[in-house]
Design a protein around this motif. Structure first.
Motif, mmCIF file in Angstrom:
data_model
loop_
_atom_site.group_PDB
_atom_site.id
_atom_site.type_symbol
_atom_site.label_atom_id
_atom_site.label_comp_id
_atom_site.label_asym_id
_atom_site.label_seq_id
_atom_site.Cartn_x
_atom_site.Cartn_y
_atom_site.Cartn_z
ATOM 1 N N ILE A 206 0.856 -1.126 0.095
ATOM 2 C CA ILE A 206 -0.091 -0.011 0.020
ATOM 3 C C ILE A 206 1.098 1.035 0.041
ATOM 4 C CG2 ILE A 206 -1.592 1.608 1.367
ATOM 5 C CD1 ILE A 206 -2.822 -0.791 -0.186
ATOM 6 N N SER A 207 1.968 1.225 0.673
ATOM 7 C CA SER A 207 2.839 2.453 0.840
ATOM 8 C C SER A 207 3.796 2.499 -0.809
ATOM 9 C CB SER A 207 4.088 2.231 1.764
ATOM 10 O OG SER A 207 5.080 3.148 1.662
ATOM 11 N N LYS A 213 7.141 5.071 -6.955
ATOM 12 C CA LYS A 213 7.193 5.444 -8.225
ATOM 13 C C LYS A 213 6.169 4.608 -9.289
ATOM 14 C CE LYS A 213 12.080 6.957 -8.069
ATOM 15 N NZ LYS A 213 13.448 6.928 -8.664
ATOM 16 N N ILE A 214 5.911 4.958 -10.292
ATOM 17 C CA ILE A 214 4.996 4.204 -11.269
ATOM 18 C C ILE A 214 5.968 3.116 -12.050
ATOM 19 C CG2 ILE A 214 3.378 4.384 -13.268
ATOM 20 C CD1 ILE A 214 2.553 7.055 -12.144
ATOM 21 N N THR A 215 5.624 2.014 -11.939
ATOM 22 C CA THR A 215 6.418 0.870 -12.383
ATOM 23 C C THR A 215 5.473 -0.112 -12.791
ATOM 24 O OG1 THR A 215 8.274 -0.451 -12.031
ATOM 25 C CG2 THR A 215 7.264 0.225 -10.286
ATOM 26 N N THR A 216 5.809 -0.875 -14.042
ATOM 27 C CA THR A 216 5.239 -1.950 -14.318
ATOM 28 C C THR A 216 5.718 -3.239 -13.321
ATOM 29 O OG1 THR A 216 7.063 -2.690 -16.100
ATOM 30 C CG2 THR A 216 5.024 -1.598 -16.748
ATOM 31 N N GLN A 217 6.598 -3.088 -12.645
ATOM 32 C CA GLN A 217 7.057 -4.007 -11.507
ATOM 33 C C GLN A 217 6.190 -3.898 -10.242
ATOM 34 O OE1 GLN A 217 9.372 -6.475 -12.309
ATOM 35 N NE2 GLN A 217 9.758 -5.398 -14.382
ATOM 36 N N VAL A 218 5.419 -3.075 -10.331
ATOM 37 C CA VAL A 218 4.373 -2.935 -8.956
ATOM 38 C C VAL A 218 3.195 -2.548 -10.153
ATOM 39 C CG1 VAL A 218 3.723 -1.948 -7.082
ATOM 40 C CG2 VAL A 218 6.229 -2.404 -7.310
#
Length: 243
Positions: A206-207, A213-218
């Motif tokens: 959630i943090s 940062k915006i990333t495809t890994q998240v």
């Protein structure tokens, strides 16, 4: 991104149900994107109670679910169709003909995925998309990757997701390794998104979702650019937020 922090799981569930009910009460023929898993169970119980009390009417509602395991029939007790029937649809006044879950037994998966997206488009899009979140940031079964799919697709499940879902099966080997899932593009097209999470084990992700940062890994971090996202968490899940 609107963040609502409630005291505990039950309070989070009640608040989430109220938010969904508000959408349906404003638009009785709303299209709801629904989710499965442990987190929404109490929210669905609240909606059942509200329906019985006449506080929400599902008779004109259409629902589309995020995902389904490949290889499980709708009457398998671990399929998401079975979950939705057992935890919500069987207990409210919704027309089951207007409830859609991907067909895990489809012979032509590509066609099933394409037709699922067309169905959502023909319905006029999703008014409210309910989401949970995996510990690795997956939403639906959109797992961390270098590239993410826009449309509904067949995806392999990560070892972590398989282990997390093993608690619902007799043994880990019984957990399907693939699933049909709505893509990030479909999720992001929803007019409103409601993401719910509870417990200390969700605090780190959630943090990252809210402050990382915006990333495809998240994958969930892509929600940061959606214009109408509400996140409802309990105090435990919000414990690592800085603000």
């Amino acid at each position: 991104m609107r963040i609502i922090i409630e005291k505990d799981y039950e309070a989070m569930s009640k608040k989430s149900a109220e938010i969904l009910a508000e959408v349906v009460n404003e638009k009785p023929e709303a299209v709801l994107g629904l989710a499965t898993g442990g987190t929404p169970v109490s929210m669905y119980r609240n909606l059942i109670d509200m329906n019985k009390e006449g506080k929400i009417d599902f008779s004109k509602v259409t629902s589309v679910n995020l995902d389904e395991y490949k290889g499980l029939s709708g009457d398998h007790d671990q399929s998401y169709r079975y979950f939705m029937n057992n935890n919500l649809f069987n207990h409210i006044n919704i027309d089951k003909k207007n409830t859609y879950v991907p067909n895990g037994l489809a012979e032509d998966i590509e066609k099933e995925c394409s037709e699922y997206d067309k169905r959502i488009e023909n319905l006029g899009g999703i008014d409210l998309q309910l989401l949970g979140i995996g510990n690795n940031g997956h939403i639906g079964f959109n797992e961390p990757d270098d590239f993410l799919h826009m449309s509904t697709h067949l995806t392999g499940l990560t070892e972590g997701t398989i282990e997390a879902n093993a608690r619902f099966f007799d043994k880990k080997e019984d957990v399907p390794t693939e699933a049909i899932t709505m893509g990030l593009g479909g999720i992001m097209k929803a007019k409103k998104i409601l993401l719910i999470a509870s417990g200390e084990n969700k605090a780190e992700i959630i943090s990252k979702l809210v402050e990382g940062k915006i990333t495809t890994q998240v994958p969930a971090t892509l929600l940061q650019v959606h214009p109408n996202v509400t996140i409802v968490v309990d105090e435990a899940a919000a414990s690592l937020l800085k603000k």
